[in-house]
Motif scaffolding. Structure first.
Motif, PDB file in Angstrom:
ATOM      1  N   ILE A 217      -3.893   6.573  -8.612  1.00  0.00           N
ATOM      2  CA  ILE A 217      -4.648   7.001  -7.540  1.00  0.00           C
ATOM      3  C   ILE A 217      -4.983   5.766  -6.625  1.00  0.00           C
ATOM      4  O   ILE A 217      -5.630   4.925  -7.122  1.00  0.00           O
ATOM      5  N   LEU A 218      -4.532   5.996  -5.326  1.00  0.00           N
ATOM      6  CA  LEU A 218      -4.931   4.822  -4.471  1.00  0.00           C
ATOM      7  C   LEU A 218      -5.942   5.240  -3.517  1.00  0.00           C
ATOM      8  O   LEU A 218      -5.977   6.273  -2.990  1.00  0.00           O
ATOM      9  N   ASP A 219      -7.168   4.481  -3.219  1.00  0.00           N
ATOM     10  CA  ASP A 219      -8.178   4.669  -2.601  1.00  0.00           C
ATOM     11  C   ASP A 219      -7.881   3.935  -1.152  1.00  0.00           C
ATOM     12  O   ASP A 219      -8.195   2.689  -1.073  1.00  0.00           O
ATOM     13  N   HIS A 220      -7.761   4.740  -0.327  1.00  0.00           N
ATOM     14  CA  HIS A 220      -7.219   4.174   1.021  1.00  0.00           C
ATOM     15  C   HIS A 220      -8.625   3.946   2.071  1.00  0.00           C
ATOM     16  O   HIS A 220      -8.460   3.300   3.048  1.00  0.00           O
ATOM     17  N   GLY A 221      -9.679   4.453   1.633  1.00  0.00           N
ATOM     18  CA  GLY A 221     -10.669   4.333   2.454  1.00  0.00           C
ATOM     19  C   GLY A 221     -10.850   5.381   3.398  1.00  0.00           C
ATOM     20  O   GLY A 221     -10.079   6.273   3.376  1.00  0.00           O
ATOM     21  N   TYR A 222     -11.998   5.377   4.285  1.00  0.00           N
ATOM     22  CA  TYR A 222     -11.967   6.547   5.215  1.00  0.00           C
ATOM     23  C   TYR A 222     -11.780   8.154   4.557  1.00  0.00           C
ATOM     24  O   TYR A 222     -11.538   8.941   5.444  1.00  0.00           O
ATOM     25  N   GLY A 223     -12.194   7.996   3.311  1.00  0.00           N
ATOM     26  CA  GLY A 223     -12.056   9.437   2.806  1.00  0.00           C
ATOM     27  C   GLY A 223     -10.695  10.020   2.140  1.00  0.00           C
ATOM     28  O   GLY A 223     -10.235  10.964   2.232  1.00  0.00           O
ATOM     29  N   ILE A 224      -9.799   8.835   2.476  1.00  0.00           N
ATOM     30  CA  ILE A 224      -8.364   9.332   1.960  1.00  0.00           C
ATOM     31  C   ILE A 224      -7.931   8.559   0.654  1.00  0.00           C
ATOM     32  O   ILE A 224      -8.159   7.546   0.450  1.00  0.00           O
ATOM     33  N   GLU A 225      -7.496   9.542  -0.226  1.00  0.00           N
ATOM     34  CA  GLU A 225      -6.585   8.964  -1.563  1.00  0.00           C
ATOM     35  C   GLU A 225      -5.296   9.631  -1.469  1.00  0.00           C
ATOM     36  O   GLU A 225      -4.877  10.641  -0.861  1.00  0.00           O
ATOM     37  N   THR A 226      -4.476   8.718  -2.224  1.00  0.00           N
ATOM     38  CA  THR A 226      -3.165   9.358  -2.450  1.00  0.00           C
ATOM     39  C   THR A 226      -2.821   9.236  -4.047  1.00  0.00           C
ATOM     40  O   THR A 226      -3.424   8.483  -4.681  1.00  0.00           O
TER      41      THR A 226
END
Length: 324
Positions: A238-247
Motif C-alpha cells: 500500500i502506497l500513501d501518496h498524500g492528499y487522501g490518495i492511496e494505491t
C-alpha cells in the motif's frame, strides 16, 4: 396571295368585288384563341393529375434536401463522439484535478446551462427540416459552451498547479505494469463475476495479467505504508501518496520496498504473483481516495497514447470474470 372573287350585280349590270366580312374574321380569331386555351388547360390538368410527377428543378431540390439530411445525420454522429470525449474530460476534471487541488467541482447545471432571452433559433423555423436543423444548432451551442467552461476550469487548475508540483508528482498517473510486459488487461473496475463465488460482485480495481516475476512500478511519488501479506490480497503493498490518495498492489510474488520507504513514480516496488485469493498470476491494482475505491482508468494520463487509452477503456468496460 388569295384569289379575288367577284359577283354579278343585277342592279348595276356589272361585276363587283366580294369584300370579306370583318366580323366573321374576328370570330375565327376568337375561336382559335379559345381553342388553344382549352387545350392548354386540359394538358395542365392532365399533367398535374399524374402521380409523383416532378419537374427537373423539383428533382434537383429533392436531391439537395436528401444530401442536407445526410450531412446533418453525419454531423450529429460526430457531435455524439465529441460529447462522449468531453464528458470523460469533465468527469476527470471534477473528480480528480479539481478535488486534488482543493477546487469545488463544477455543477452539471453550470456546465450544461442553456441560453436565456429571445428565441435564438427563430430564423430556422418554418422549414420542412426545421426540427433537425434546430436540434443540431442547439447541440452545437451546448458543446461550445461546455468546451468554454472546461477551458476556463483548466486555466484555473493550471494556476493552482504552478505551486503544487509535488501534488502533481504524487498523482498515480501511470500503469503499474508496462504494456510490453502485459499478457492482457484481464478485468476492470465495476461489477464482475467472482471467480470463486460465481456471482456478480463489485470489483474495486483492475487486474493486469502478467507472468509471475513481472516488475511492478509505483504509479506516483509516495511513502510505503505497508509491504506484507494481508489475507485475501496475499502479498500486498500500500502506497500513501498524500492528499487522501492511496494505491494498492495485491497478489504479489515479492517486495522490493519496505514500510516507511519513500518511492517515486516509476520506481520498481515488487513483482507480479499469484498469492492470496487469486486464480491466476496477475496484479490487482486499486486507487483509493479518502478511503473509497475509485476507478483507476481515470488516472492513466501520463504514459498512454489516446489509442492505448481507448483500447484499455473498452477492455475495462467488458463485464468479464475477475481473477480475484
Amino acid at each position: 396571295m388569295s384569289k379575288v372573287k367577284y359577283y354579278y350585280d343585277t342592279e348595276t349590270l356589272s361585276y363587283r368585288k366580294i369584300e370579306p366580312k370583318k366580323g366573321k374574321a374576328f370570330g375565327i380569331v376568337i375561336l382559335y384563341v379559345l381553342s388553344v386555351m382549352l387545350v392548354s388547360v386540359a394538358l395542365l390538368i392532365t399533367y398535374l393529375s399524374i402521380p409523383d410527377l416532378e419537374t427537373p428543378k423539383e428533382k434537383a431540390y429533392k436531391r439537395e434536401l436528401q444530401h442536407m439530411e445526410l450531412q446533418f445525420e453525419s454531423l450529429n454522429r460526430k457531435m455524439n463522439q465529441v460529447t462522449e470525449v468531453l464528458h470523460n474530460l469533465e468527469d476527470r476534471d471534477d473528480n480528480i484535478y479539481r478535488v486534488y487541488f482543493g477546487a469545488n467541482p463544477i455543477s452539471k447545471e453550470q456546465r450544461k446551462a442553456g441560453f436565456g432571452g429571445v428565441n435564438r433559433y427563430q430564423s430556422l423555423e418554418g422549414y420542412n427540416n426545421s426540427a433537425l436543423i434546430i436540434e443540431s444548432a442547439k447541440r452545437m451551442d451546448e458543446l461550445t459552451k461546455r468546451i468554454v467552461v472546461h477551458s476556463k476550469s483548466l486555466d484555473e487548475i493550471y494556476e493552482m498547479a504552478k505551486n503544487k508540483e509535488d501534488k502533481l508528482a504524487s498523482i498515480p498517473a501511470v500503469q503499474p505494469v508496462k504494456n510490453e510486459e502485459l499478457t492482457r488487461m484481464a478485468s476492470g473496475y465495476g461489477m464482475r463475476i467472482h471467480p470463486i463465488y460465481g456471482h456478480r460482485r463489485m470489483h474495486n480495481g483492475m487486474d493486469f495479467s502478467a507472468p509471475v516475476g513481472t516488475l511492478v512500478y509505483a504509479t506516483g511519488n509516495a511513502k510505503v505504508k505497508q509491504a506484507k501479506t494481508s489475507g485475501a490480497f496475499g502479498k500486498l503493498i500500500i502506497l500513501d501518496h498524500g492528499y487522501g490518495i492511496e494505491t494498492y498492489y495485491a497478489h504479489l510474488d515479492g517486495f522490493n520496498v519496505r514500510a516507511g520507504q519513500e518511492v517515486v513514480r516509476g520506481e520498481h516496488i515488487g513483482y507480479v504473483g499469484d498469492t492470496g485469493r487469486s486464480t491466476a498470476p496477475h496484479l490487482h491494482y486499486e486507487v483509493r481516495r479518502n478511503g473509497h475505491a475509485v476507478n483507476p482508468i481515470n488516472y492513466y494520463y501520463n504514459d498512454l497514447t489516446s489509442e492505448e487509452y481507448d483500447l484499455m477503456m473498452n477492455r475495462a468496460l467488458q463485464e468479464n470474470q475477475s481473477l480475484d
